[in-house]
Design an enzyme around this catalytic site. Structure first.
Site, PDB file in Angstrom:
ATOM      1  N   GLY A 125      51.511  97.595  49.935  1.00 22.24           N
ATOM      2  CA  GLY A 125      50.623  98.355  50.811  1.00 22.24           C
ATOM      3  C   GLY A 125      49.158  98.225  50.470  1.00 22.24           C
ATOM      4  O   GLY A 125      48.569  97.148  50.538  1.00 22.24           O
TER       5      GLY A 125
ATOM      6  N   LYS B 178      59.032  90.941  48.536  1.00 24.23           N
ATOM      7  CA  LYS B 178      57.745  91.143  47.872  1.00 24.23           C
ATOM      8  C   LYS B 178      57.700  90.432  46.522  1.00 24.23           C
ATOM      9  O   LYS B 178      56.672  89.853  46.149  1.00 24.23           O
ATOM     10  CB  LYS B 178      57.498  92.644  47.707  1.00 24.23           C
ATOM     11  CG  LYS B 178      57.373  93.385  49.034  1.00 24.23           C
ATOM     12  CD  LYS B 178      57.382  94.903  48.830  1.00 24.23           C
ATOM     13  CE  LYS B 178      57.356  95.635  50.155  1.00 24.23           C
ATOM     14  NZ  LYS B 178      57.490  97.092  49.993  1.00 24.23           N
TER      15      LYS B 178
END
Length: 425
Positions: free
Chosen positions: A131, A202
């Site tokens: 994020g 990720k």
């Protein structure tokens, strides 16, 4: 600078809002006015979290990527099908692309980055990992003088929320998962979050940047948290550990380890104290030592912050056309999962009778596995007991062989639970 946005949901709406409220600060840093001129959405009439009054809205995303007046495309749809086609079309139209789509980059990034280099445009994706935490820029820029020895992170907020609630409130997995869904942390189908797939996407990106290798999503060993029980959380606490769902990448003896799994880490370590939906990434460099990056791993404005940071880099011309060294990517052999050495936590449900623990430790010893700590607790009137063990550092293959032999004994009542233990200091 004219911008086209694909998707005006949580992240797309956040981008519009952050650009609006921080317009003067962004102009002062770039000297450029950013105009969001067009956006593609699924449903033109649905309510949005942002003011779209000055944006041309369409349901045809290709209308946006083919618009000759648009300089940069923000791909904020997600997925790996239509999103991939749109990114390819945008790059072929000589537009820069910024995306928050970790699945797309982890799965098709090698191909898309090669195309972007061929067309002399940028494909940036800071928002795809953790994020609002600027972890990719930190690896690529701030830590560029270092040989990276370890990357370990809590990179899925949903899983971290569930494990935190289980530890702090003694709740069970299913109960907390339902609350996570009610709060909007988890999707109706939570598989990507709780089974580690989101974190694996990720980690593949992090490892590629940290070690200068091709994206290898198919080489990430992945295990979720759905089988973590209250007993495991309680035993971990008694051993003075916390259970966290970690993504770990390290290079040992020329081989790359990439693994996502539940992990016991000492309570005294910083990552053990990252709770709720927050994310954190620990990076160990051979010059700087350990560095920790902490913040919101999701959310509209936190993720928008990372998207806009990439946009600012493009405007200021501070992005290399060989971003992350993609022209010189190497192939690093992957360590086979069975060759990984680790300390392990074992939990066995066994009949509580004389000699059981001695039999278990004898089998472990035969495979050069010693017991560092043990806790035994009787759980019912039928003389069944949970036995929790912390082993020494051992090769995974040796442990598996020993567990197979232990499992064959009639005193074992259910499958032996195995969880990695990591000391990240």
């Amino acid at each position: 600078m004219n911008i086209g946005i694909l998707g005006l949901g949580t992240v797309g709406g956040g981008v519009v809002n952050v650009l609006g409220k921080n317009e003067s600060e962004i102009f002062a840093r770039t000297g450029e006015k950013i105009n969001i001129t067009h956006a593609a959405v699924k449903n033109v009439s649905e309510p949005r979290i942002c003011n779209d009054g000055n944006i041309n809205i369409t349901q045809d995303a290709f209308e946006v990527v083919n618009n000759t007046d648009i300089d940069v495309i923000l791909e904020l749809i997600g997925g790996t099908t239509i999103a991939k086609d749109l990114v390819i079309a945008a790059i072929n139209n000589n537009k820069h692309v910024i995306t928050a789509n970790k699945a797309l980059i982890a799965t098709h990034g090698n191909e898309l980055l090669a195309l972007a280099q061929e067309k002399n445009v940028h494909l940036l994706f800071e928002a795809a990992v953790a994020g609002g935490i600027p972890i990719l820029k930190s690896l690529e820029q701030g830590l560029s003088a270092n040989k990276i020895e370890l990357v370990a992170g809590i990179i899925n907020g949903t899983g971290n929320f569930i494990l935190t609630e289980m530890r702090d409130k003694g709740r069970n997995f299913a109960d907390v998962l339902k609350e996570a869904q009610d709060l909007g942390y988890a999707e109706a189908d939570p598989t990507f979050d709780v089974e580690g797939i989101d974190a694996a996407h990720k980690l593949a990106i992090l490892a590629s940047i940290a070690y200068g290798c091709e994206l290898q999503m198919n080489q990430v060993s992945t295990e979720g948290i759905s089988q973590i029980s209250g007993e495991d959380v309680a035993f971990a606490t008694e051993f003075n550990y916390s259970i966290k769902h970690l993504g770990i990448a390290k290079k040992i003896n020329g081989e790359l380890q990439m693994r996502v799994h539940p992990t016991l880490i000492p309570k005294t370590q910083l990552l053990a104290n990252v709770d709720g939906v927050m994310n954190a990434v620990l990076v160990q460099g051979n010059a700087v030592g350990p560095t920790l990056y902490y913040g919101a791993g999701a959310g509209d404005e936190a993720t928008a912050s990372a998207v806009i940071a990439d946009l600012v880099d493009i405007i200021k011309g501070t992005v290399s056309h060989d971003i992350f060294g993609w022209k010189n990517l190497i192939k690093i052999p992957n360590c086979k999962p069975d060759d990984i050495e680790s300390v392990f936590y074992l939990r066995l449900l066994a009949t509580d009778k004389p000699g059981v623990l001695a039999d278990i430790t004898a089998i472990l010893s035969k495979h050069n596995i010693s017991v560092e700590s043990v806790i035994q607790k009787q759980i019912d009137q039928q003389n069944n007991a949970h036995i929790a063990i912390i082993t020494n550092r051992v090769k995974t293959a040796n442990l598996k062989t020993a567990i197979t032999q232990i499992q064959d004994h009639e005193f074992i009542q259910e499958s032996v639970k195995i969880i990695h233990v990591e000391n990240l200091d």
